[in-house]
Enzyme design. Structure first.
Site, PDB file in Angstrom:
ATOM      1  N   GLY A  86      22.133  46.301  40.130  1.00  0.00           N
ATOM      2  CA  GLY A  86      21.145  46.013  41.167  1.00  0.00           C
ATOM      3  C   GLY A  86      20.816  47.217  42.010  1.00  0.00           C
ATOM      4  N   HIS A  90      25.850  37.796  45.391  1.00  0.00           N
ATOM      5  CA  HIS A  90      24.484  38.117  45.827  1.00  0.00           C
ATOM      6  C   HIS A  90      24.496  39.208  46.914  1.00  0.00           C
ATOM      7  CE1 HIS A  90      20.306  36.142  45.762  1.00  0.00           C
ATOM      8  NE2 HIS A  90      20.148  37.225  46.495  1.00  0.00           N
TER       9      HIS A  90
HETATM   10  C1  FMN Z   1      15.777  43.827  47.200  1.00  0.00           C
HETATM   11  C2  FMN Z   1      16.600  42.745  46.542  1.00  0.00           C
HETATM   12  C3  FMN Z   1      15.984  41.589  46.128  1.00  0.00           C
HETATM   13  C4  FMN Z   1      16.727  40.588  45.489  1.00  0.00           C
HETATM   14  N1  FMN Z   1      16.100  39.452  45.083  1.00  0.00           N
HETATM   15  C5  FMN Z   1      16.794  38.496  44.420  1.00  0.00           C
HETATM   16  C6  FMN Z   1      16.153  37.324  43.945  1.00  0.00           C
HETATM   17  O1  FMN Z   1      14.971  37.075  44.190  1.00  0.00           O
HETATM   18  N2  FMN Z   1      16.882  36.443  43.220  1.00  0.00           N
HETATM   19  C7  FMN Z   1      18.216  36.648  42.954  1.00  0.00           C
HETATM   20  O2  FMN Z   1      18.836  35.830  42.278  1.00  0.00           O
HETATM   21  N3  FMN Z   1      18.861  37.733  43.425  1.00  0.00           N
HETATM   22  C8  FMN Z   1      18.186  38.651  44.137  1.00  0.00           C
HETATM   23  N4  FMN Z   1      18.830  39.767  44.612  1.00  0.00           N
HETATM   24  C9  FMN Z   1      20.285  39.901  44.381  1.00  0.00           C
HETATM   25  C10 FMN Z   1      20.602  40.713  43.130  1.00  0.00           C
HETATM   26  O3  FMN Z   1      20.120  40.078  41.978  1.00  0.00           O
HETATM   27  C11 FMN Z   1      22.112  40.912  42.973  1.00  0.00           C
HETATM   28  O4  FMN Z   1      22.748  39.675  42.783  1.00  0.00           O
HETATM   29  C12 FMN Z   1      22.742  41.598  44.173  1.00  0.00           C
HETATM   30  O5  FMN Z   1      21.922  42.629  44.682  1.00  0.00           O
HETATM   31  C13 FMN Z   1      24.125  42.147  43.818  1.00  0.00           C
HETATM   32  O6  FMN Z   1      24.059  43.176  42.878  1.00  0.00           O
HETATM   33  P1  FMN Z   1      24.117  44.744  43.317  1.00  0.00           P
HETATM   34  O7  FMN Z   1      25.350  44.924  44.151  1.00  0.00           O
HETATM   35  O8  FMN Z   1      24.199  45.461  42.000  1.00  0.00           O
HETATM   36  O9  FMN Z   1      22.879  45.020  44.083  1.00  0.00           O
HETATM   37  C14 FMN Z   1      18.115  40.756  45.275  1.00  0.00           C
HETATM   38  C15 FMN Z   1      18.737  41.926  45.719  1.00  0.00           C
HETATM   39  C16 FMN Z   1      18.002  42.927  46.352  1.00  0.00           C
HETATM   40  C17 FMN Z   1      18.718  44.153  46.816  1.00  0.00           C
END
Ligand code: FMN
Length: 317
Positions: free
Chosen positions: A263, A209
């Protein structure tokens, strides 16, 4: 002695350095994996991917996002724009924390969507959101169990909503409440993977996350062990964190992920170009994935395996 009045607002929490370190470690791990070429007899790869019985144009998926800042002076929510991109590209869409009204708007885009629900302390909220998603044709529902604990020594509070612990029995109740596959997002140990198998989940996301715990393992480091642990269960195994290029996606699928979410790497494209920006970013990643698979002699993402990957001067498998 005169009392000193506290007129100053509480100091803002310092930036989460350990979260940034976790991101750096994850990026460094991804970049430490190198790839050999297998060109003789190789043909152009086909990246169509079946997830939960439905065919998508690629194993690249949207992220489970929420509370994005408004885009284009409030004309965009961000979530709707990327959901439309998912529909138009025929890739699997994911949505994070959302009330039912917001989820209803996403459902109207017609994108195949996975709804990830927060580990709310109030379990009636969880059951209500699962039922709403099922009634609005979600492909799957799930929970980001890695958002239970906050940074203040307590259970997290997210946009005013109290989070709480989720026992195995609680998770069993949610799984039993729906016909949809249930996904646990935030699996980063063999122990939790085994518990997911015992619970009968439909899928897991190997994820930290974007660093909810300092010094969390890079998802791709533990992914192969989790894949072994869940062999034969039929559980769909997804991964995210730091996915930015088709090469990142290639490494994830070669290490055993069925599909991956992109993400934060998608955010600049979303912010600058809305739906079209997201489509361009995903198309670029798809094209790079095709190139990586073709150069390594694999015809599909499902065929890819770790025998082409090298780490620290040695083959990974
Ligand atoms: C602005 C933002 C909001 C997010 N909201 C959620 C969420 O509501 N539920 C969830 O499971 N993960 C949420 N995430 C986590 C992403 O789903 C993901 O697991 C995390 O950003 C890692 O991936 P990345 O490195 O590609 O960003 C959120 C991430 C960001 C940046």
């Amino acid at each position: 002695m005169a009392l000193i009045k506290k007129t100053q607002p509480a100091p803002k929490q310092a930036p989460d350095r350990s979260m940034m370190i976790t991101g750096d470690i994850t990026r460094a791990y991804l970049d430490s994996i190198l790839v050999e070429e297998r060109l003789i007899g190789a043909e152009l790869a086909d990246i169509r991917t079946v997830i939960f019985g439905r065919e998508y144009s690629s194993p690249v998926m949207m992220p489970a996002f929420s509370h994005l800042p408004s885009y284009a002076e409030g004309r965009y929510t961000g979530l709707v724009e990327y959901s439309i991109a998912a529909k138009e590209l025929n890739i699997l869409n994911w949505i994070g924390m959302s009330d039912n009204e917001t989820y209803g708007t996403i459902a109207l885009t017609g994108a195949d969507t996975v709804r990830i629900i927060k580990p709310y302390a109030d379990h009636t909220k969880i059951l209500d959101r699962i039922a709403f998603a099922e009634a609005h044709d979600a492909v799957a529902v799930g929970m980001d169990i890695d958002h239970t604990f906050g940074r203040n020594g307590g259970y997290d509070v997210v946009i005013g909503e109290q989070m709480g612990p989720q026992s195995k029995d609680d998770l069993k109740e949610y799984i039993a409440s729906t016909k949809l596959p249930f996904i646990i997002k935030g699996v980063l140990s063999l122990r939790d993977a085994a518990a997911c198998a015992e619970l009968g989940v439909g899928g897991i996301v190997v994820s930290h996350h974007h660093g909810s715990m300092p010094y969390a393992l890079p998802p791709l480091m533990i992914l192969p062990e989790i894949v072994k642990e869940l062999e034969g269960t039929g559980i769909e195994i997804f991964a995210d964190c730091g996915m930015d290029t088709g090469s990142d996606v290639f490494k994830a699928v070669a290490l055993g992920a069925k599909a991956v979410s992109v993400g934060r790497a998608m955010l600049p494209a979303l912010q600058e170009g809305g739906t079209e920006g997201v489509k361009a970013k995903i198309t670029q990643m798809n094209n790079e994935l095709i190139r990586m698979l073709s150069f390594t002699g694999f015809r599909t993402p499902g065929e890819a395996d770790a025998t082409v990957l090298w780490k620290d001067g040695k083959p990974m498998a």
